[in-house]
Design a protein around this motif. Structure first.
Motif, PDB file in Angstrom:
ATOM      1  N   VAL A 358       4.331   3.378  -2.636  1.00 62.72           N
ATOM      2  CA  VAL A 358       3.942   4.780  -2.492  1.00 62.72           C
ATOM      3  C   VAL A 358       4.630   5.292  -1.235  1.00 62.72           C
ATOM      4  O   VAL A 358       4.289   4.880  -0.119  1.00 62.72           O
ATOM      5  CB  VAL A 358       2.408   4.945  -2.366  1.00 62.72           C
ATOM      6  N   ARG A 359       5.638   6.138  -1.415  1.00 63.36           N
ATOM      7  CA  ARG A 359       6.376   6.646  -0.253  1.00 63.36           C
ATOM      8  C   ARG A 359       5.881   8.044   0.074  1.00 63.36           C
ATOM      9  O   ARG A 359       5.891   8.942  -0.785  1.00 63.36           O
ATOM     10  CB  ARG A 359       7.872   6.670  -0.514  1.00 63.36           C
ATOM     11  N   VAL A 360       5.434   8.215   1.302  1.00 61.50           N
ATOM     12  CA  VAL A 360       4.884   9.496   1.750  1.00 61.50           C
ATOM     13  C   VAL A 360       5.851  10.119   2.754  1.00 61.50           C
ATOM     14  O   VAL A 360       6.166   9.517   3.785  1.00 61.50           O
ATOM     15  CB  VAL A 360       3.498   9.305   2.398  1.00 61.50           C
ATOM     16  N   ASP A 361       6.333  11.315   2.454  1.00 59.91           N
ATOM     17  CA  ASP A 361       7.235  12.035   3.360  1.00 59.91           C
ATOM     18  C   ASP A 361       6.450  13.102   4.116  1.00 59.91           C
ATOM     19  O   ASP A 361       5.789  13.946   3.490  1.00 59.91           O
ATOM     20  CB  ASP A 361       8.378  12.691   2.576  1.00 59.91           C
ATOM     21  N   LEU A 362       6.507  13.058   5.441  1.00 64.25           N
ATOM     22  CA  LEU A 362       5.841  14.047   6.278  1.00 64.25           C
ATOM     23  C   LEU A 362       6.845  15.094   6.716  1.00 64.25           C
ATOM     24  O   LEU A 362       8.010  14.780   6.999  1.00 64.25           O
ATOM     25  CB  LEU A 362       5.220  13.360   7.504  1.00 64.25           C
ATOM     26  N   VAL A 406      -1.307   9.894   9.071  1.00 66.12           N
ATOM     27  CA  VAL A 406      -1.006   8.568   8.512  1.00 66.12           C
ATOM     28  C   VAL A 406      -2.308   7.803   8.288  1.00 66.12           C
ATOM     29  O   VAL A 406      -2.542   7.210   7.224  1.00 66.12           O
ATOM     30  CB  VAL A 406      -0.058   7.772   9.445  1.00 66.12           C
ATOM     31  N   ALA A 407      -3.191   7.807   9.282  1.00 67.26           N
ATOM     32  CA  ALA A 407      -4.479   7.115   9.168  1.00 67.26           C
ATOM     33  C   ALA A 407      -5.327   7.706   8.044  1.00 67.26           C
ATOM     34  O   ALA A 407      -6.005   6.980   7.311  1.00 67.26           O
ATOM     35  CB  ALA A 407      -5.226   7.187  10.496  1.00 67.26           C
ATOM     36  N   GLN A 408      -5.283   9.039   7.894  1.00 65.39           N
ATOM     37  CA  GLN A 408      -6.041   9.701   6.834  1.00 65.39           C
ATOM     38  C   GLN A 408      -5.510   9.300   5.456  1.00 65.39           C
ATOM     39  O   GLN A 408      -6.281   9.068   4.521  1.00 65.39           O
ATOM     40  CB  GLN A 408      -5.951  11.220   6.996  1.00 65.39           C
ATOM     41  N   THR A 409      -4.180   9.181   5.334  1.00 67.98           N
ATOM     42  CA  THR A 409      -3.570   8.787   4.064  1.00 67.98           C
ATOM     43  C   THR A 409      -3.967   7.356   3.699  1.00 67.98           C
ATOM     44  O   THR A 409      -4.285   7.065   2.535  1.00 67.98           O
ATOM     45  CB  THR A 409      -2.035   8.907   4.150  1.00 67.98           C
ATOM     46  N   ILE A 410      -3.947   6.465   4.685  1.00 65.96           N
ATOM     47  CA  ILE A 410      -4.358   5.072   4.451  1.00 65.96           C
ATOM     48  C   ILE A 410      -5.818   5.034   3.996  1.00 65.96           C
ATOM     49  O   ILE A 410      -6.175   4.372   3.017  1.00 65.96           O
ATOM     50  CB  ILE A 410      -4.184   4.226   5.730  1.00 65.96           C
ATOM     51  N   VAL A 501       0.229  -3.131   2.244  1.00 64.20           N
ATOM     52  CA  VAL A 501       1.115  -3.247   3.402  1.00 64.20           C
ATOM     53  C   VAL A 501       1.569  -1.839   3.765  1.00 64.20           C
ATOM     54  O   VAL A 501       2.176  -1.150   2.939  1.00 64.20           O
ATOM     55  CB  VAL A 501       2.329  -4.140   3.099  1.00 64.20           C
ATOM     56  N   VAL A 502       1.237  -1.405   4.985  1.00 70.20           N
ATOM     57  CA  VAL A 502       1.573  -0.054   5.423  1.00 70.20           C
ATOM     58  C   VAL A 502       2.745  -0.132   6.393  1.00 70.20           C
ATOM     59  O   VAL A 502       2.698  -0.878   7.380  1.00 70.20           O
ATOM     60  CB  VAL A 502       0.371   0.627   6.106  1.00 70.20           C
ATOM     61  N   LEU A 503       3.798   0.640   6.125  1.00 71.27           N
ATOM     62  CA  LEU A 503       4.978   0.655   6.975  1.00 71.27           C
ATOM     63  C   LEU A 503       5.034   1.967   7.748  1.00 71.27           C
ATOM     64  O   LEU A 503       5.354   3.024   7.200  1.00 71.27           O
ATOM     65  CB  LEU A 503       6.246   0.490   6.124  1.00 71.27           C
ATOM     66  N   ASP A 504       4.669   1.901   9.033  1.00 68.51           N
ATOM     67  CA  ASP A 504       4.859   3.046   9.916  1.00 68.51           C
ATOM     68  C   ASP A 504       5.688   2.607  11.116  1.00 68.51           C
ATOM     69  O   ASP A 504       5.470   3.016  12.244  1.00 68.51           O
ATOM     70  CB  ASP A 504       3.503   3.610  10.376  1.00 68.51           C
ATOM     71  N   GLN A 505       6.618   1.722  10.837  1.00 65.14           N
ATOM     72  CA  GLN A 505       7.520   1.152  11.832  1.00 65.14           C
ATOM     73  C   GLN A 505       8.932   1.266  11.282  1.00 65.14           C
ATOM     74  O   GLN A 505       9.177   0.889  10.139  1.00 65.14           O
ATOM     75  CB  GLN A 505       7.145  -0.325  12.063  1.00 65.14           C
ATOM     76  N   SER A 506       9.845   1.782  12.061  1.00 64.75           N
ATOM     77  CA  SER A 506      11.231   1.879  11.605  1.00 64.75           C
ATOM     78  C   SER A 506      11.858   0.489  11.621  1.00 64.75           C
ATOM     79  O   SER A 506      11.975  -0.130  12.675  1.00 64.75           O
ATOM     80  CB  SER A 506      12.026   2.830  12.511  1.00 64.75           C
ATOM     81  N   ILE A 507      12.264   0.011  10.446  1.00 63.45           N
ATOM     82  CA  ILE A 507      12.804  -1.343  10.319  1.00 63.45           C
ATOM     83  C   ILE A 507      14.290  -1.251   9.985  1.00 63.45           C
ATOM     84  O   ILE A 507      14.670  -0.699   8.962  1.00 63.45           O
ATOM     85  CB  ILE A 507      12.058  -2.117   9.212  1.00 63.45           C
ATOM     86  N   GLN A 508      15.109  -1.779  10.876  1.00 61.28           N
ATOM     87  CA  GLN A 508      16.549  -1.767  10.661  1.00 61.28           C
ATOM     88  C   GLN A 508      17.051  -3.113  10.157  1.00 61.28           C
ATOM     89  O   GLN A 508      18.108  -3.204   9.545  1.00 61.28           O
ATOM     90  CB  GLN A 508      17.271  -1.432  11.981  1.00 61.28           C
ATOM     91  N   SER A 509      16.315  -4.178  10.417  1.00 61.34           N
ATOM     92  CA  SER A 509      16.764  -5.524  10.099  1.00 61.34           C
ATOM     93  C   SER A 509      16.306  -5.946   8.709  1.00 61.34           C
ATOM     94  O   SER A 509      15.130  -5.889   8.391  1.00 61.34           O
ATOM     95  CB  SER A 509      16.213  -6.506  11.139  1.00 61.34           C
ATOM     96  N   MET A 510      17.255  -6.411   7.870  1.00 59.89           N
ATOM     97  CA  MET A 510      16.904  -6.907   6.546  1.00 59.89           C
ATOM     98  C   MET A 510      16.031  -8.147   6.652  1.00 59.89           C
ATOM     99  O   MET A 510      15.091  -8.345   5.868  1.00 59.89           O
ATOM    100  CB  MET A 510      18.170  -7.224   5.742  1.00 59.89           C
TER     101      MET A 510
END
Length: 806
Positions: A358-362, A406-410, A501-510
Motif C-alpha cells: 500500500v503506497r501512500v503519497d503525501l 503517517v501515524a494516523q494512516t498506520i 512493515v511500515v517504510l517511513d525511511q528513505s532506503i537507498q541500499s538494495m
C-alpha cells in the motif's frame, strides 16, 4: 486370475506393481523408500484481506541411498495412460531433489531417464529390471565424481531428533552441495538463501555432518549481533550440547569444540582486545560467518582480520543479500555461491510469505515544502531557505503534521484490519522513532490503556525497548504490537508473525531494502500468518522493480573510458581480479568502520542518533509545525505470478488465471456441465488461487461461482442464484417426480438460491431442516426416489436445469 490393470486406480498401480518391483530390486522400505513426498508447500495468493494456498502435488515415490541422500524419483499413472505419462512430473521433482534418475510407470514397466548416460537418456525397462540400490549409487557417485576419500563425509548421517523434521528440498541441496564442495577440498563456500528460509538450520546440519565425520573438529560460528548468537545457541545448535560454548569475557576456551562468538567478543581496536590470538591460527578447522554481507564483507573491516588470522580454516559465508558493488564483493572472498535460493523461489514454493504493498503519497512529499522568508523553527532557528523534499523529511527537516498523518494512516489501517497485528515502523533515526512512538500512543489510547507496551520504541539506545525485542518476536506474546525503530530491527530479528512493515525511511541500499522486507517474509500457519503488508510512505518499494532485487547483481567495477575503449585491455581479467581496488562501504549500506569497530558489547549496532545534528550534511535538523499535510493518493499493489508488483483488482487476477485454464467460454461450460460434482471444479479453481468470497465482494454476493466466472472472465451477463432458481420453477420439470421427490427438489432449489450449488451437493443436506420433517435421509431417498443412485441422478438433472440457460 489375472488382474485387469485398466480398472485399477493410480494408488492400486503403485501398491500392486510399482512398489513390489522396487522392493524386489533390493530397496529397503524403512530407510530408502518414501511415498507421497511433498516438496513444496503451495504458493499463497493474496487479494484484499483474504489469502489461499495453491494445492501442490507430491512426488509419488522418492528413493534414497540413505536418509538425506536422494537418488531417484518415481512417478506413477493409472494404466489407461501411456507408460511414460508421468515423466515430466518426475523430472521436475528430480530437479528439486538434484538427482539424475527419474522413472515413470503405468504398472506395465518403467521409462527410465538417466542423466548419467547421455547416449541413452530415456529407455523403457521391464518391472523386474528395476535397478538395485547399489547400481544407482555407483552411477550416482561416478556422475558426481566422488573419490573414496570423500565418501565417509558425504555419507555421514544428518542430525535427526526423531520428530520427523527433515530439511526442505532447497535446504537439502544447500547442505549436500556445501558438504560436497568441502569434502572435495574447497575452503571458501558461499550460501545465498533468502531471509526466512532457514540459513542457520542449514548451517547446523552442514556443521553436524562434518563434525560427526571428524572432518572438522573445532568450529567457530561468527555473528555480529548478540541476538543472532543467542537464538542460534538456544534453537538450531542446541543438539551440540556440552560440546558447545558461547565466547564471553574475551576468552577462547580450547576445552570446547563448537564456539559461538560475536566479532566484538573476539576483537577490538586495541591489541589486548584481540582475543582470537589466544589460540593458534590453525585452531579452528571450520568457520561459519552469519550475515557475511555485513561486517566481514569489506576488505578493510577490522572483523576481516579474524578470518584472515584463521586463513587455513574452511570458511562458509551465509547471506540473504550478497554484496556486489564497486566497493565490496562477497564473491571476491568466498567465490561464487555453491547454492542460491531466492525470495521469488521461496514465495512460489509457498515457504515464504507474499506481500501486498500500500503506497501512500503525501502532498508535501511530492510537491516539496519551502519556508517563508525569515521563518524560524520551533527552537527559534532560522530555517535555510530551500525546497525540502521527501528525502529531507525527518532527516534534516521535521514536520509534526507529517508525522501525525503517517501515524494516523498506520492506526487506521490496523483498526480496519487487525489492531493486534505485529507491526514494525522503520524510521530515519532514533529521534524520528521516538516521535513516531509518541504519535502512535496518542492515536491509540484505548489500546495503550489495555497495555502500555502496545507501542514501543526498540532502538539501540533504549534498554527498555531492547528488553522487549524478545517479546515482540515471540508469537505467544501479544505485546508489544507496534515497534518503532531505525536500524536495530533491520536484520537478525526473527519476527515470524510480523504482518505489517511500515517504510517511513528513505532506503537507498538494495542490501538494506532486502533485509527490511525480510522482516515480513516468514510464514507461520499456526498463527494465520500467510502474507504481510508493506505500507510505504517513501517510494522505497520502487526498488522491487530493480533487477537486482531478486537475484545476484552483476559485479560492478570502477574503470574509465580509456580502459573501456582500449582494445588491448582485458575487462574480463579486471572483473575477475580479486586485487581490484575496493573503497569504504557507503553509509547507507553499512555502519561506518569506526562504528563497526566500537559496536556496543551486547552485539547490537548502534542506531545513528541525529536528533540535534545531521552529520552527513553538516546542518541542523529543523523542526516545524503548522503545516497542512494531506494524503493525495493511495495505491494497492500485489505480488504477481511472475514476481512483479501489479496494481489490479481480484477481478483482473481471476480473468488472467482462468484464461490459462480454459481457452474459451465453451470449454469452461463443457467442463462445468460434464462435471459430476460442481464442487470439484470450485475446489480446483480455489487451488489456483481463486478466492470466491473476495470475488463475490467485488462483483456480486448473490452470484454463484459459475456466473462469477462467466461474467468476470468472459463478459457474459450474469444471472443471480434466485433468477436461476425461478427459471427452473417456470419450466415445471418437477412434475415427472412423486410428491415427496418434488418437495425435496424444491427445497434443494431454495437452498441453492440462498447459498449456492455446494448446498445441493452436500452429503449431509438431508440431515437438516426442512428435510428432517420428512424423515431420515435413507427414508427420504427410498420414499421419494427409490435407490440412492436414482437420488444422485435426480440431483444431476436438477443441476443441469439450473445451468440450462448457459
Amino acid at each position: 486370475m489375472a488382474i485387469d490393470k485398466s480398472r485399477l486406480t493410480e494408488s492400486d498401480i503403485i501398491s500392486k506393481f510399482i512398489l513390489p518391483a522396487i522392493k524386489q530390486a533390493g530397496w529397503d522400505d524403512m530407510t530408502q523408500i518414501r511415498q507421497e513426498v511433498k516438496l513444496r508447500d503451495g504458493k499463497v495468493v493474496v487479494r484484499g484481506q483474504a489469502a489461499a494456498r495453491k494445492k501442490v502435488k507430491s512426488a509419488d515415490i522418492a528413493l534414497y541411498h540413505k536418509p538425506g541422500l536422494p537418488l531417484a524419483v518415481v512417478e506413477a499413472k493409472a494404466n489407461q495412460h501411456e507408460i511414460g505419462k508421468g515423466m515430466q512430473q518426475a523430472l521436475d521433482y528430480a530437479r528439486l531433489l538434484d538427482v539424475p534418475f527419474a522413472f515413470a510407470s503405468n504398472g506395465d514397466g518403467f521409462v527410465f531417464h538417466d542423466k548419467t548416460n547421455p547416449a541413452a537418456l530415456e529407455t523403457e525397462i521391464r518391472l523386474e529390471d528395476f535397478p538395485t540400490p547399489a547400481q544407482l549409487w555407483q552411477k550416482f557417485c561416478e556422475w558426481k565424481g566422488y573419490t573414496e576419500q570423500q565418501l565417509p563425509i558425504i555419507t555421514q548421517d544428518y542430525y535427526d531428533d526423531g520428530s520427523g523434521k527433515s530439511p526442505r528440498y532447497y535446504q537439502l541441496q544447500a547442505i549436500n552441495k556445501s558438504v560436497e564442495a568441502i569434502s572435495a577440498g574447497q575452503d571458501r563456500v558461499l550460501l545465498v538463501m533468502a531471509t526466512g528460509t532457514g540459513k542457520t538450520y542449514t548451517a547446523f546440519q552442514i556443521i553436524w555432518r562434518l563434525w560427526k565425520a571428524k572432518s572438522k573438529k573445532r568450529i567457530l560460528f561468527l555473528a555480529d549481533r548478540n541476538v543472532l548468537v543467542d537464538q542460534t545457541k538456544t534453537n538450531d545448535f542446541q543438539p551440540f550440547g556440552s560440546a558447545m560454548t558461547k565466547v564471553t569475557k574475551r576468552t577462547v576456551d580450547p576445552a570446547y569444540e563448537i564456539h559461538l562468538a560475536l566479532y566484538q567478543a573476539l576483537t577490538g581496536p586495541e591489541e589486548h582486545q584481540k582475543a582470537y590470538k589466544q589460540v593458534d591460527p590453525d585452531f579452528f578447522d571450520l568457520i561459519v560467518i552469519d550475515e557475511c554481507h555485513r561486517g566481514s564483507a569489506a576488505e578493510d573491516s577490522a572483523w576481516r582480520e579474524i578470518l584472515e588470522y584463521f586463513n587455513s580454516a574452511t570458511q562458509i559465508g551465509l547471506t540473504a543479500t550478497p554484496k556486489e558493488t564497486d566497493e565490496v564483493s562477497n564473491t571476491d572472498y568466498f567465490g561464487e555461491p555453491v547454492y542460491t535460493y531466492s525470495l521469488k523461489e521461496g514465495i512460489e514454493d509457498g515457504f515464504l510469505a507474499p506481500y501486498k504493498v500500500v503506497r501512500v503519497d503525501l502532498d508535501v512529499d511530492l510537491q516539496g515544502w519551502r519556508p517563508t522568508k525569515g521563518q524560524t523553527d520551533k527552537h527559534g532557528e532560522a530555517i535555510d531557505d530551500r525546497i525540502y523534499n521527501q528525502k529531507d523529511f525527518d532527516r534534516t527537516l521535521v514536520i509534526d503534521e507529517r508525522t501525525e498523518l503517517v501515524a494516523q494512516t498506520i492506526t487506521s489501517y490496523l483498526k480496519r484490519t487487525d489492531p493486534m497485528a505485529k507491526t514494525i515502523v522503520f524510521c530515519n533515526d532514533i529521534d524520528h522513532a521516538e516521535r513516531m512512538r509518541r504519535a502512535l500512543v496518542n492515536l491509540n489510547p484505548d489500546q495503550v490503556a489495555k497495555n502500555e507496551k502496545y507501542v514501543m520504541k526498540i532502538t539501540g539506545d533504549d534498554e527498555l525497548g531492547k528488553a522487549q525485542l524478545d517479546n515482540f518476536i515471540n508469537p505467544k506474546k501479544p505485546y508489544p504490537v507496534i515497534a518503532t525503530t531505525s536500524e536495530l530491527m533491520t536484520t537478525g530479528v526473527d519476527a515470524k508473525t510480523c504482518k505489517l512493515v511500515v517504510l517511513d525511511q528513505s532506503i537507498q541500499s538494495m542490501t538494506k531494502f532486502k533485509q527490511i522486507i525480510g522482516r515480513g517474509t516468514r510464514i507461520d500457519d499456526r498463527y494465520n500468518k500467510l502474507w504481510f503488508t508493506i505500507l510505504d510512505f517513501k517510494k522505497d518499494t520502487e526498488l522491487f522493480a530493480d533487477e537486482r532485487f531478486d537475484g545476484i547483481p552483476e559485479k560492478v567495477i570502477n574503470t574509465d573510458p580509456e580502459t573501456v575503449n582500449n582494445e588491448d585491455s582485458d575487462l574480463d581479467d579486471l572483473l575477475n581480479d580479486p586485487s581490484s581496488e575496493e573503497a569504504d562501504i557507503t553509509a547507507d549500506e553499512e555502519p561506518g568502520k569506526s562504528e563497526r569497530d566500537h559496536s556496543d558489547r551486547t552485539g547490537t549496532q548502534a542506531d545513528s542518533d541525529t536528533s540535534d545534528f545531521d552529520e552527513e550534511n553538516k546542518v541542523r535538523k529543523f523542526h516545524v509545525n503548522g503545516v497542512t499535510v494531506k494524503a493525495i493518493a493511495e495505491r494497492v499493489q500485489y505480488y504477481d505470478t511472475d514476481g512483479k508488483l501489479v496494481t489490479e483488482s481480484f477481478r483482473d487476477y481471476t480473468r488472467k488465471t482462468l484464461a490459462r485454464q480454459f481457452s474459451s467460454l465453451d470449454e469452461f461450460i463443457k467442463k462445468w456441465q460434464s462435471a459430476e460434482r460442481k464442487q470439484a471444479i470450485i475446489e480446483e479453481l480455489e487451488n489456483e488461487g481463486i478466492l470466491w468470497d473476495v470475488l463475490a465482494d467485488e462483483v456480486g454476493k448473490d452470484l454463484d461461482p459459475f456466473d462469477l466466472i462467466c461474467h468476470v472472465v468472459y463478459d457474459q451477463p450474469p444471472l443471480t442464484r434466485k433468477e436461476r432458481a425461478e427459471n427452473v420453477k417456470k419450466r415445471n420439470y418437477f412434475t415427472k417426480y412423486s410428491d415427496t421427490a418434488q418437495t425435496v427438489l424444491n427445497s434443494l432449489l431454495e437452498k441453492y438460491a440462498d447459498a449456492g450449488v455446494q448446498e445441493i451437493e452436500n452429503k449431509n443436506v438431508l440431515k437438516v431442516a426442512p428435510f428432517t420433517a420428512i424423515g431420515r435421509p435413507i427414508e427420504i431417498v427410498k420414499k421419494g426416489f427409490g435407490k440412492p443412485a436414482d437420488y444422485e441422478q435426480a440431483i444431476s438433472e436438477l443441476e443441469a436445469e439450473i445451468y440450462r440457460s448457459a
